[in-house]
Motif scaffolding. Structure first.
Motif, mmCIF file in Angstrom:
data_model
loop_
_atom_site.group_PDB
_atom_site.id
_atom_site.type_symbol
_atom_site.label_atom_id
_atom_site.label_comp_id
_atom_site.label_asym_id
_atom_site.label_seq_id
_atom_site.Cartn_x
_atom_site.Cartn_y
_atom_site.Cartn_z
ATOM 1 N N ILE A 1 2.235 24.553 5.031
ATOM 2 C CA ILE A 1 1.078 24.594 5.928
ATOM 3 C C ILE A 1 0.352 25.919 5.701
ATOM 4 O O ILE A 1 0.944 26.884 5.237
ATOM 5 N N SER A 22 -4.377 21.132 9.311
ATOM 6 C CA SER A 22 -3.111 21.515 9.957
ATOM 7 C C SER A 22 -2.849 23.022 9.904
ATOM 8 O O SER A 22 -1.801 23.483 10.355
ATOM 9 N N GLN A 46 -3.390 23.918 15.779
ATOM 10 C CA GLN A 46 -3.915 23.567 14.456
ATOM 11 C C GLN A 46 -5.430 23.752 14.409
ATOM 12 O O GLN A 46 -6.128 23.469 15.398
ATOM 13 N N GLY A 105 -7.709 22.044 12.762
ATOM 14 C CA GLY A 105 -8.287 20.725 13.065
ATOM 15 C C GLY A 105 -9.609 20.416 12.392
ATOM 16 O O GLY A 105 -10.161 19.338 12.594
#
Ligand SMILES: NC(=O)c1ccc[n+]([C@@H]2O[C@H](COP(=O)([O-])OP(=O)(O)OC[C@H]3O[C@@H](n4cnc5c(N)ncnc54)[C@H](OP(=O)(O)O)[C@@H]3O)[C@@H](O)[C@H]2O)c1
Length: 263
Positions: A91, A193, A201, A203
């Motif tokens: 991530i 993410s 997050q 988004g």
């Protein structure tokens, strides 16, 4: 058809991992597809099976490190070996240092570093037992320099290069090949993410990433590099210039990078 190669891809439910699974999918190839979203993995598995591959959906959360050993043991009951482990799950981050809580820094490291190295350690043992294998690791060009809004992301991508570099030196005589991949901007949903400072997050899609390299082209380049056994591969377009400027003229890099409007 007899299985000739077994490839385990983490982060196979989206982006680079998904494209790589599809790129590898062919008769005689067994793919093990991991990530948290089982539904998305199933849809990737369908696409791989249409191309003649055997595809096993194997959900896991790489950050739950104390369960990874049991996961590997479960997999060992299903398949005899893993020839290639693509350590790709990860991530990103979009927050400045002062806005970012320690727990957010830790979360990034749990997924991008600790989860990744623990899974690799467990599979390394298995690969050595079977006579060898290839460890592919997904770093980033931000594994070469710090970049705004990505303090711990960049740290995690530096860290895995150090870890897998050491693994390469320690185990090459036991048949372990390490391939480090350092992409630049690839058009994937990674910014959706990406963690903000409070751990929520982002988004939204970064404009820069949307204009990045096509993910299928990236997957083709990764597959080619792994086949050739290349130790370090940059998957970039013009961003590669930042790597060279940083290496040879770090002060110039800082002048340029401070002017970049980060997302
Ligand atoms: N896109 C770029 O420009 C770029 C550049 C440099 C490096 N990279 C690296 O490339 C890798 C793939 O990124 P991407 O761009 O393809 O992003 P992506 O589309 O967001 O894919 C990330 C993948 O990682 C998985 N994942 C995230 N957290 C996980 C966890 N806790 N356990 C298991 N799986 C997890 C996600 O699956 P689930 O959500 O289903 O768990 C997803 O399949 C990352 O390591 C990233 O840092 C990307």
């Amino acid at each position: 058809m007899k299985i000739q190669e077994t490839i385990w891809i983490t982060g196979a439910s989206s982006g680079i991992g998904e494209a790589l699974a599809i790129e590898y999918a062919a008769p005689g190839v067994r793919l093990i597809l991991s990530g948290r979203s089982e539904d998305k993995l199933r849809s990737v598995a369908d696409k791989c099976q249409e191309r003649g591959a055997e595809a096993l959906v194997f959900p896991l959360d790489i950050s739950v490190t104390d369960q990874l050993q049991a996961k590997v043991e479960t997999l060992r009951e299903k398949v005899d070996r893993v020839d290639v482990l693509v350590n790709n799950a990860g991530i990103s981050q979009r927050s400045k240092v002062l806005e970012t809580s320690l727990s957010t820094h830790r979360k990034l490291m749990e997924i991008n570093y600790f989860g990744t190295i623990e899974l690799a350690r467990l599979v390394l043992e298995w690969m050595i037992e079977k006579g060898g294998g290839t460890m592919v690791v997904m770093s980033s060009i931000t594994g070469r320099f710090g970049f705004p809004l990505r303090s711990s992301y960049s740290a995690s991508k530096h860290a895995i290069l150090g870890f897998f570099g050491a693994m390469d030196l320690e185990y090459s005589k036991q048949g372990i090949k390490v391939c480090m991949i350092l992409p630049g901007r690839i058009n994937t949903p990674i910014s959706l993410s990406a963690l903000k400072g409070d751990g929520s997050q982002k988004g939204t899609m970064d404009k820069g990433l949307a204009g990045g390299m096509d993910v299928r082209k990236c997957a083709r380049k990764i597959k080619r590099a792994v086949r050739k056994g290349k130790y370090i591969t940059y998957i970039t377009r013009k961003e590669i210039i930042l790597v060279w400027i940083y290496k040879f003229f770090p002060s110039v890099f800082r002048l340029i990078a401070r002017r970049i409007n980060p997302e």
